[in-house]
Design an enzyme around this catalytic site. Structure first.
Site, short mmCIF file in Angstrom:
data_model
loop_
_atom_site.label_atom_id
_atom_site.label_comp_id
_atom_site.label_asym_id
_atom_site.label_seq_id
_atom_site.Cartn_x
_atom_site.Cartn_y
_atom_site.Cartn_z
N ARG A 237 37.01 -6.41 -34.91
CA ARG A 237 36.22 -7.21 -35.69
C ARG A 237 34.72 -6.84 -36.14
O ARG A 237 34.19 -6.53 -35.08
CB ARG A 237 36.72 -8.52 -35.49
N GLU A 266 32.78 -7.83 -44.60
CA GLU A 266 33.61 -7.01 -45.10
C GLU A 266 34.52 -7.77 -46.24
O GLU A 266 33.90 -8.73 -46.19
CB GLU A 266 34.84 -7.26 -43.95
N HIS A 284 38.20 0.00 -43.56
CA HIS A 284 39.54 -0.88 -42.47
C HIS A 284 41.29 -0.30 -42.52
O HIS A 284 41.94 -0.70 -42.66
CB HIS A 284 39.86 -2.08 -43.05
P1 NAP Z 1 45.20 -7.41 -26.88
O1 NAP Z 1 46.54 -6.90 -26.87
O2 NAP Z 1 44.94 -9.01 -26.80
O3 NAP Z 1 43.81 -6.74 -25.95
C1 NAP Z 1 42.49 -7.95 -26.46
C2 NAP Z 1 42.05 -7.27 -24.68
O4 NAP Z 1 40.24 -7.89 -25.15
C3 NAP Z 1 42.27 -7.94 -23.65
O5 NAP Z 1 42.80 -7.31 -22.91
C4 NAP Z 1 41.94 -9.83 -23.34
O6 NAP Z 1 41.28 -9.61 -22.16
C5 NAP Z 1 39.71 -8.96 -23.79
N1 NAP Z 1 39.27 -9.96 -24.25
C6 NAP Z 1 39.17 -10.49 -25.15
N2 NAP Z 1 38.43 -11.54 -25.26
C7 NAP Z 1 37.14 -11.15 -24.26
C8 NAP Z 1 35.95 -11.09 -24.00
N3 NAP Z 1 34.87 -12.14 -24.56
N4 NAP Z 1 34.86 -10.51 -22.89
C9 NAP Z 1 36.15 -9.35 -23.39
N5 NAP Z 1 36.91 -8.71 -22.62
C10 NAP Z 1 37.76 -9.83 -23.78
O7 NAP Z 1 44.44 -7.10 -28.71
P2 NAP Z 1 45.23 -5.90 -29.23
O8 NAP Z 1 46.30 -5.60 -29.38
O9 NAP Z 1 44.23 -4.43 -28.44
O10 NAP Z 1 43.73 -6.25 -30.62
C11 NAP Z 1 42.80 -6.28 -30.87
C12 NAP Z 1 41.93 -6.78 -32.06
O11 NAP Z 1 41.87 -5.50 -32.54
C13 NAP Z 1 42.59 -7.68 -32.39
O12 NAP Z 1 42.85 -9.39 -32.23
C14 NAP Z 1 42.03 -7.31 -33.52
O13 NAP Z 1 41.28 -7.95 -34.60
C15 NAP Z 1 41.86 -5.52 -33.54
N6 NAP Z 1 42.91 -4.84 -34.56
C16 NAP Z 1 42.04 -3.66 -36.06
C17 NAP Z 1 42.61 -3.26 -36.45
C18 NAP Z 1 42.55 -2.24 -37.66
O14 NAP Z 1 43.51 -1.97 -38.37
N7 NAP Z 1 41.25 -1.89 -37.47
C19 NAP Z 1 44.16 -3.06 -36.71
C20 NAP Z 1 44.61 -4.00 -35.46
C21 NAP Z 1 43.73 -4.82 -34.74
P3 NAP Z 1 42.54 -10.81 -21.59
O15 NAP Z 1 43.32 -9.32 -20.56
O16 NAP Z 1 41.65 -11.11 -20.45
O17 NAP Z 1 43.09 -11.30 -22.02
#
Ligand code: NAP
Length: 317
Positions: A237, A266, A284
């Site tokens: 994000r 954005e 995006h």
């Molecule tokens: P996810 O499986 O929940 O992974 C997020 C990771 O970040 C988890 O391992 C979490 O740790 C870690 N985390 C969260 N807060 C943190 C912090 N303050 N410090 C350090 N690590 C932290 O989510 P995902 O499915 O991989 O997706 C991640 C993000 O990508 C989404 O939330 C979304 O905003 C973004 N995204 C963008 C697009 C795009 O089109 N560009 C598409 C899809 C997603 P824990 O293991 O401790 O929970």
């Protein structure tokens, strides 16, 4: 039949599935709902299927103390545009679409890593401008990605999918920073501090969720630790990075380039970034493939169907 509002045009298969089970209204604009529409969505529909940009902040929920809506089935894994705690406080559940987005978003991270390291956008612009005068040995020399060290901030689903690609496909050494520790099926060193991780890698890729906890996590102090030849990639994000600090770091050569799929304000992209050859700017595109958008939509509808049956929601947040 429950009344369902879908807040953007979605693929036909998703709309057909929605219409088969719900009294469905599809909003035909591609832009986010304004405040009046957000408030009305909560009072006029049982279920809303919103997405990125539909800003369900606490004051929107405050404006509808007795909402008709009981579920926001978000289209997308990222839900930082919804104040989920405020929703819950008035009895509205929130779900998202994890997993459906993982590989496509990791692919876009690799696209940005390769484009930025190998100066692909710059080369493409040269050819399209009719200014390419032919191959020569010192033209557009970039950073060789194979075998380099990748730092991943957020080793969740997408972080791990990026890691798999980087490890198996590019022989990269992996390091990461993550809130909790993770059992991983590939070699990767967890680094306890973000500043230390930034100092140790050739490419730093951001894959944490947006929201208050990660807001401006990447700022001048983190960027100043990076190596001058290193590149920063963000597929998470926009506001995880303090964009002004990134621009300053690029302008003074503190880092060599950046690949961005998301932006702090954005769809506004700062002119300073647009003017830089060293950055790759995508609109995006993380999940922008038809089958992925279909899978996301059907997953959101599955959550709505579970809600309608009074069953356990598959993907609550
Ligand atoms: P996810 O499986 O929940 O992974 C997020 C990771 O970040 C988890 O391992 C979490 O740790 C870690 N985390 C969260 N807060 C943190 C912090 N303050 N410090 C350090 N690590 C932290 O989510 P995902 O499915 O991989 O997706 C991640 C993000 O990508 C989404 O939330 C979304 O905003 C973004 N995204 C963008 C697009 C795009 O089109 N560009 C598409 C899809 C997603 P824990 O293991 O401790 O929970």
């Amino acid at each position: 039949m429950l009344k369902l509002l879908i807040t953007r045009p979605l693929p036909d298969t998703v709309i057909a599935q929605a219409r088969a089970h719900f009294d469905t209204t599809m909003r035909d604009q591609t832009t986010p709902m304004d405040r009046a529409e957000l408030v009305q969505s909560l009072s006029d529909y049982d279920i809303v299927l919103p997405t990125l940009g539909d800003l369900y902040s606490a004051d929107v929920f405050d404006a509808v103390p007795n909402p008709r809506a009981r579920l926001l089935a978000n289209f997308g894994v990222g839900y930082n545009h919804i104040d989920a705690a405020a929703a819950k406080s008035i009895g509205i559940a929130v779900t998202n679409t994890p997993g459906a987005v993982t590989d496509a978003t990791a692919d876009i991270a690799m696209t940005l890593m390769l484009m930025t390291c190998r100066r692909a956008g710059e080369g493409e612009r040269l050819v399209r401008a009719g200014q390419w005068q032919g191959w020569h040995p010192t033209q557009l020399l970039g950073l060789h990605l194979t075998g380099k060290t990748l730092g991943i901030v957020g080793m969740g689903r997408i972080g791990q999918a990026i890691a798999q690609r980087a490890h198996h496909g590019f022989g990269m050494t992996l390091k990461y920073y993550n809130r909790s520790s993770k059992p991983l099926p590939f070699p990767a060193e967890q680094v306890a501090s973000l500043a230390d991780l930034a100092a140790q890698v050739d490419v730093l890729v951001i894959a944490v969720p947006g929201g208050a906890e990660t807001h401006h996590m990447i700022d001048a102090s983190v960027l100043s630790n990076m190596k001058p030849h290193a590149r920063l990639v963000n597929i998470a994000r926009g506001d995880v990075i303090k964009e002004d600090d990134l621009i300053a770091a690029l302008e003074k050569g503190a880092i060599a380039g950046a690949g961005l799929d998301v932006y702090e304000h954005e769809p506004d992209v700062p002119q300073a970034l647009i003017g830089m050859e060293t950055v790759t700017l995508l609109p995006h595109l993380g999940t922008a493939a038809l089958e992925v958008r279909e899978a996301m939509g059907l997953m959101a509808i599955d959550n709505a169907l579970a809600f309608a049956k009074g069953a356990t929601l598959p993907n609550p947040v």
